[in-house]
Enzyme design. Structure first.
Site, mmCIF file in Angstrom:
data_model
loop_
_atom_site.group_PDB
_atom_site.id
_atom_site.type_symbol
_atom_site.label_atom_id
_atom_site.label_comp_id
_atom_site.label_asym_id
_atom_site.label_seq_id
_atom_site.Cartn_x
_atom_site.Cartn_y
_atom_site.Cartn_z
ATOM 1 N N ASP A 13 59.718 39.296 28.160
ATOM 2 C CA ASP A 13 60.011 40.405 29.069
ATOM 3 C C ASP A 13 59.618 40.087 30.508
ATOM 4 O OD1 ASP A 13 60.753 41.807 26.751
ATOM 5 O OD2 ASP A 13 58.674 42.411 26.428
ATOM 6 N N LYS A 16 63.755 37.304 32.656
ATOM 7 C CA LYS A 16 64.520 36.048 32.659
ATOM 8 C C LYS A 16 66.014 36.273 32.848
ATOM 9 C CE LYS A 16 62.783 35.004 28.635
ATOM 10 N NZ LYS A 16 61.747 36.032 28.470
ATOM 11 N N GLY A 42 65.935 40.797 24.580
ATOM 12 C CA GLY A 42 66.688 41.804 25.320
ATOM 13 C C GLY A 42 66.660 41.450 26.786
ATOM 14 N N HIS A 43 67.812 41.178 27.344
ATOM 15 C CA HIS A 43 67.898 40.807 28.756
ATOM 16 C C HIS A 43 68.712 41.857 29.497
ATOM 17 C CE1 HIS A 43 67.469 36.264 27.708
ATOM 18 N NE2 HIS A 43 66.357 36.931 27.590
ATOM 19 N N GLN A 224 62.288 35.328 24.616
ATOM 20 C CA GLN A 224 60.856 35.591 24.430
ATOM 21 C C GLN A 224 60.050 34.759 25.453
ATOM 22 O OE1 GLN A 224 62.573 34.799 21.137
ATOM 23 N NE2 GLN A 224 63.153 36.908 21.341
HETATM 24 P P1 IMP Z 1 60.025 39.178 15.932
HETATM 25 O O1 IMP Z 1 60.482 38.174 16.918
HETATM 26 O O2 IMP Z 1 60.931 40.359 15.805
HETATM 27 O O3 IMP Z 1 59.712 38.554 14.597
HETATM 28 O O4 IMP Z 1 58.612 39.796 16.454
HETATM 29 C C1 IMP Z 1 57.412 39.025 16.508
HETATM 30 C C2 IMP Z 1 56.614 39.392 17.750
HETATM 31 O O5 IMP Z 1 57.313 38.937 18.911
HETATM 32 C C3 IMP Z 1 56.386 40.880 17.945
HETATM 33 O O6 IMP Z 1 55.117 41.073 18.537
HETATM 34 C C4 IMP Z 1 57.473 41.275 18.940
HETATM 35 O O7 IMP Z 1 57.133 42.429 19.687
HETATM 36 C C5 IMP Z 1 57.513 40.022 19.802
HETATM 37 N N1 IMP Z 1 58.816 39.836 20.460
HETATM 38 C C6 IMP Z 1 59.951 39.379 19.900
HETATM 39 N N2 IMP Z 1 60.942 39.318 20.809
HETATM 40 C C7 IMP Z 1 60.417 39.721 21.969
HETATM 41 C C8 IMP Z 1 60.944 39.839 23.300
HETATM 42 O O8 IMP Z 1 62.109 39.538 23.592
HETATM 43 N N3 IMP Z 1 60.061 40.291 24.241
HETATM 44 C C9 IMP Z 1 58.762 40.594 23.967
HETATM 45 N N4 IMP Z 1 58.241 40.476 22.742
HETATM 46 C C10 IMP Z 1 59.048 40.046 21.753
#
Ligand code: IMP
Length: 425
Positions: A13, A16, A42-43, A224
């Site tokens: 977040d 990017k 999410g962008h 991420q």
């Molecule tokens: P997952 O990727 O859905 O398996 O989540 C694993 C961890 O990564 C959790 O703490 C999510 O909140 C975090 N996470 C996954 N994608 C994002 C992102 O795009 N931004 C921020 N945190 C993320």
């Protein structure tokens, strides 16, 4: 320069999407590729055509003639991809250039169910995942029970593979007291998806390697942030993919053959969603101020993000892991709502300053931030066009961050629009 790699330096977040859009406008690449994750990302991109929220499609899709690749390192929910393609199509954006690797893995219905069951089972120790099936899809890839797009788009191969995997997954779900939809209904749904997506599926590693050999401009869009990397992040509260620069090569087929520009994207503060210790978490009042000023709510899940002060020990760690050649500092305008700002310059553990980030989460959770306080600039900067016109305290803040990380800030972002971007001169 022909490879420009854009990576989040924090917990995701960092903004990017906007940064990728800015580099695409200025560098005119022939290809933009994603190499990791799925629609857990999410962008947001704000441009002349409106505000767009992407989860799977690279942010460069608005730029005419640019190929947008979803690389082999990704796990892709076909229904989610179809939805994004349709939204773009409905707004008049051409999507013929969206190309999906035939080696990318599918997110299947059981991935959502398994993730939900596991998160519930973990109870208070849940990871706070995005519930997009990401972890189970990568687990299946490693366990050799994943399904690739190359199989998905061939009805016969898909059925063969589905029959094999469905049996295993039904058993697995039984243990959680859950039942899968019938194999027939999954097959029928996925065949409909395949029909819609087939024209987008191709050998993207060849396309990317050809572009690399021709020394065309290629932009890599990380999803991420580095601290969520399955290997190098603050394990185990991480995502399941390789989010750092090292993930680029594995997740696209590109090779580290030439000079690369590696852009580290950092927010001027830090946020975290999901479970896990945020060492520099602000007090509630300051968090509320920053969350509202910075719209710190998840694009994918809508969850409110926890906000903390800029964390230099973590920023140094991710800069080293990626060998960033420059930094883009985003959302710096948001701190304008404060009169004083803090930076965490070091961690202390058992009373001693650390010169490393602990590998064990238990130890990391005991790290205590050491702060420096700086005067704020207490005013809006979102309409400033030139670096020299920024308040002196703002520039001092940037200089201190550069000094602490040891990498130059080349761009500061002062708002969500592409034009709210100032090159440091
Ligand atoms: P997952 O990727 O859905 O398996 O989540 C694993 C961890 O990564 C959790 O703490 C999510 O909140 C975090 N996470 C996954 N994608 C994002 C992102 O795009 N931004 C921020 N945190 C993320």
């Amino acid at each position: 320069m022909s490879l420009t790699i854009i990576i989040g330096g924090q917990w995701g977040d960092e903004g990017k999407g906007k940064v990728v859009d800015w580099f695409t406008t200025n560098y005119k690449p022939s290809v933009i590729a994603r190499f990791n994750g799925g629609n857990n990302a999410g962008h947001t991109v704000v441009n002349g055509k409106g505000t767009f929220k992407f989860h799977l499609i690279p942010s460069g899709v608005f730029h005419k003639g640019v190929k947008c690749v979803l690389g082999n390192g990704m796990v892709i929910d076909p229904a989610g991809l179809i939805k994004e393609l349709k939204e773009l199509h409905d707004k008049g954006v051409k999507t013929d250039n969206v190309l999906v690797s035939d080696k990318a893995h599918l997110v299947m219905p059981w991935h959502f169910l398994i993730e939900e069951a596991q998160e519930n089972y973990r109870g208070k120790n849940s990871l706070g995942t995005t519930k997009k099936g990401i972890g189970p899809a990568y687990s299946d890839k490693a366990a050799r029970t994943g399904i690739r797009f190359s199989e998905f788009i061939n009805k016969k191969f898909f059925l063969e593979r589905l029959e094999e995997v469905y049996k295993l997954k039904s058993k697995e779900l039984k243990a959680y007291g859950k039942k899968l939809p019938s194999q027939k209904s999954i097959f029928e749904d996925y065949c409909k998806f395949a029909l819609k997506l087939k024209k987008h599926v191709t050998n993207t590693e060849r396309l990317l390697r050809d572009a690399q050999e021709r020394r065309e401009e290629v932009i890599l869009e990380g999803a991420q942030g580095s601290l969520l990397d399955v290997e190098w992040g603050i394990y185990a509260k991480v995502t399941s993919s390789a989010t750092t620069r090292l993930g680029v090569y594995q997740g696209t087929g590109l090779l580290p053959l030439q000079n690369e520009q590696v852009i580290g994207v950092y927010k001027a503060y830090i946020t975290r969603v999901g479970a896990g210790y945020l060492p520099t978490q602000m007090d509630k009042k300051t968090q509320d101020l920053i969350r509202n000023a910075g719209n710190e709510f998840g694009v994918t899940t809508g969850r409110s993000r926890r906000c903390g002060w800029f964390d230099a020990p973590l920023a140094r760690y991710s800069a080293k892991k990626n060998a960033f050649t420059e930094i883009v500092l985003t959302k710096a305008d948001v701190l304008g709502v404060l009169d004083k700002v803090k930076i965490c310059v070091d961690y202390k553990l058992n009373g001693k300053i650390l010169d490393y980030i602990p590998s064990s989460e238990a130890e990391f959770n005991r790290c205590v931030p050491v702060y420096e306080e700086l005067p704020g600039w207490g005013r809006s900067t979102s309409n400033i066009k030139n670096y020299k016109d920024l308040p002196i305290n703002f520039k001092e803040y940037c200089k201190r961050i550069e000094g602490l990380i040891g990498v130059k800030i080349s761009i500061v972002s002062l708002g969500p629009s592409t034009h709210q971007t100032v090159v440091v001169s």
